[in-house]
Design a protein around this motif. Structure first.
Motif, PDB file in Angstrom:
ATOM      1  N   GLU A  27       0.807  -1.220   0.000  1.00  0.00           N
ATOM      2  CA  GLU A  27       0.000   0.000   0.000  1.00  0.00           C
ATOM      3  C   GLU A  27       0.842   1.272   0.000  1.00  0.00           C
ATOM      4  OE1 GLU A  27       0.734  -1.292   4.214  1.00  0.00           O
ATOM      5  OE2 GLU A  27       0.021  -2.268   2.381  1.00  0.00           O
ATOM      6  N   THR A  28       2.154   1.145   0.208  1.00  0.00           N
ATOM      7  CA  THR A  28       3.018   2.324   0.162  1.00  0.00           C
ATOM      8  C   THR A  28       3.544   2.579  -1.249  1.00  0.00           C
ATOM      9  OG1 THR A  28       5.023   1.058   0.715  1.00  0.00           O
ATOM     10  CG2 THR A  28       3.728   1.946   2.561  1.00  0.00           C
ATOM     11  N   THR A  29       3.102   1.782  -2.198  1.00  0.00           N
ATOM     12  CA  THR A  29       3.497   1.960  -3.596  1.00  0.00           C
ATOM     13  C   THR A  29       2.381   2.678  -4.344  1.00  0.00           C
ATOM     14  OG1 THR A  29       4.772  -0.106  -3.550  1.00  0.00           O
ATOM     15  CG2 THR A  29       4.229   0.808  -5.712  1.00  0.00           C
ATOM     16  N   CYS A  30       2.705   3.779  -4.980  1.00  0.00           N
ATOM     17  CA  CYS A  30       1.722   4.531  -5.762  1.00  0.00           C
ATOM     18  C   CYS A  30       1.655   3.943  -7.167  1.00  0.00           C
ATOM     19  CB  CYS A  30       2.116   6.009  -5.823  1.00  0.00           C
ATOM     20  SG  CYS A  30       1.091   6.984  -6.954  1.00  0.00           S
ATOM     21  N   MET A  31       0.490   3.451  -7.552  1.00  0.00           N
ATOM     22  CA  MET A  31       0.343   2.808  -8.850  1.00  0.00           C
ATOM     23  C   MET A  31       0.462   3.796 -10.013  1.00  0.00           C
ATOM     24  SD  MET A  31       0.086  -0.438  -8.502  1.00  0.00           S
ATOM     25  CE  MET A  31       1.306  -0.300  -7.215  1.00  0.00           C
ATOM     26  N   VAL A  32       0.067   5.027  -9.791  1.00  0.00           N
ATOM     27  CA  VAL A  32       0.212   6.039 -10.842  1.00  0.00           C
ATOM     28  C   VAL A  32       1.693   6.317 -11.075  1.00  0.00           C
ATOM     29  CG1 VAL A  32      -0.435   8.347 -11.622  1.00  0.00           C
ATOM     30  CG2 VAL A  32      -1.980   7.062 -10.128  1.00  0.00           C
ATOM     31  N   ASP A  33       2.448   6.396  -9.993  1.00  0.00           N
ATOM     32  CA  ASP A  33       3.885   6.633 -10.106  1.00  0.00           C
ATOM     33  C   ASP A  33       4.592   5.430 -10.712  1.00  0.00           C
ATOM     34  OD1 ASP A  33       6.212   8.421  -9.426  1.00  0.00           O
ATOM     35  OD2 ASP A  33       6.797   6.647  -8.261  1.00  0.00           O
ATOM     36  N   VAL A  34       4.095   4.229 -10.426  1.00  0.00           N
ATOM     37  CA  VAL A  34       4.664   3.017 -11.027  1.00  0.00           C
ATOM     38  C   VAL A  34       4.503   3.060 -12.545  1.00  0.00           C
ATOM     39  CG1 VAL A  34       4.298   0.528 -11.314  1.00  0.00           C
ATOM     40  CG2 VAL A  34       4.449   1.501  -9.028  1.00  0.00           C
TER      41      VAL A  34
END
Length: 205
Positions: free
Chosen positions: A30-37
């Motif tokens: 949950e600390t990973t931003c999917m938009v940023d990925v």
């Protein structure tokens, strides 16, 4: 959660919108931003594009520009549809495998994490606390014990407060490095939308 038990084989991964590749996996939480990925992977494929075919050369560039705008808090709701449409054109029209698979991170993150795109655009908030223009750190007064660990470790001197009393963050000094958030033993430092902090606290130097 329904995708946690997907078999790691060609057909199953293709149906989910992924590819087998070299068989490697990247674990995210949950600390990973999917938009940023999506932005990260597209920046790589855009740089690797040879430029021979127009869909890949220009399509990846346009998608990257939109993703950069969204992660900077300047996204528009119509950007999601434009991303999907452009991604399909690039996927169907590119000459080689790089161009044909470059849109995958965009299409799959929109497919499975559309709510994160909408949060970035509508709420101007990055729930993962990755896109710096779209979040602030805030100290929950009810949880803060006033131990001073956050203030001691803050490289900017942006946190202050009396011992055993709730501390405060000066938003004008905070660089959002996350050190305070990672060091707090009481989960008192939370991520909030910037607009939720209407009156930034000023800490005297």
């Amino acid at each position: 959660e329904k995708h946690l038990d997907i078999p790691v084989d060609y057909e199953s991964l293709t149906a989910a919108g992924s590819i087998m590749g070299s068989g490697g996996m990247i674990v995210m939480d949950e600390t990973t931003c999917m938009v940023d990925v999506a932005r990260y992977f597209l920046s790589f494929t855009q740089m690797e594009s040879c430029g021979k075919c127009v869909p890949c050369r220009l399509g990846t560039k346009r998608m990257l520009e939109i993703l950069q705008r969204i992660t900077n808090g300047e996204g528009r709701i119509e950007d999601i549809a434009v991303l999907e449409e452009t991604a399909m054109v690039v996927k169907d029209s590119s000459l080689c495998g790089l161009g044909q698979t470059a849109p995958n991170p965009v299409l799959t993150t929109i497919r499975y994490f559309r709510n994160e795109y909408e949060s970035h655009i509508k709420d101007k908030f990055c729930p993962a606390g990755v896109c710096k223009p779209l979040f602030v750190y805030f100290i929950d007064e009810e949880k803060c014990k006033g131990c001073g660990l956050c203030a001691k470790n803050c490289p900017q001197g942006a946190i202050a407060g009396e011992k055993k009393k709730p501390h405060e963050i000066d938003q004008s000094k905070c660089i959002k490095c996350g050190i305070c958030h990672n060091n707090c033993r009481f989960d008192a430092i939370v991520i909030m939308p910037p607009q939720a902090v209407l009156s930034p606290v000023k800490i005297q130097s």
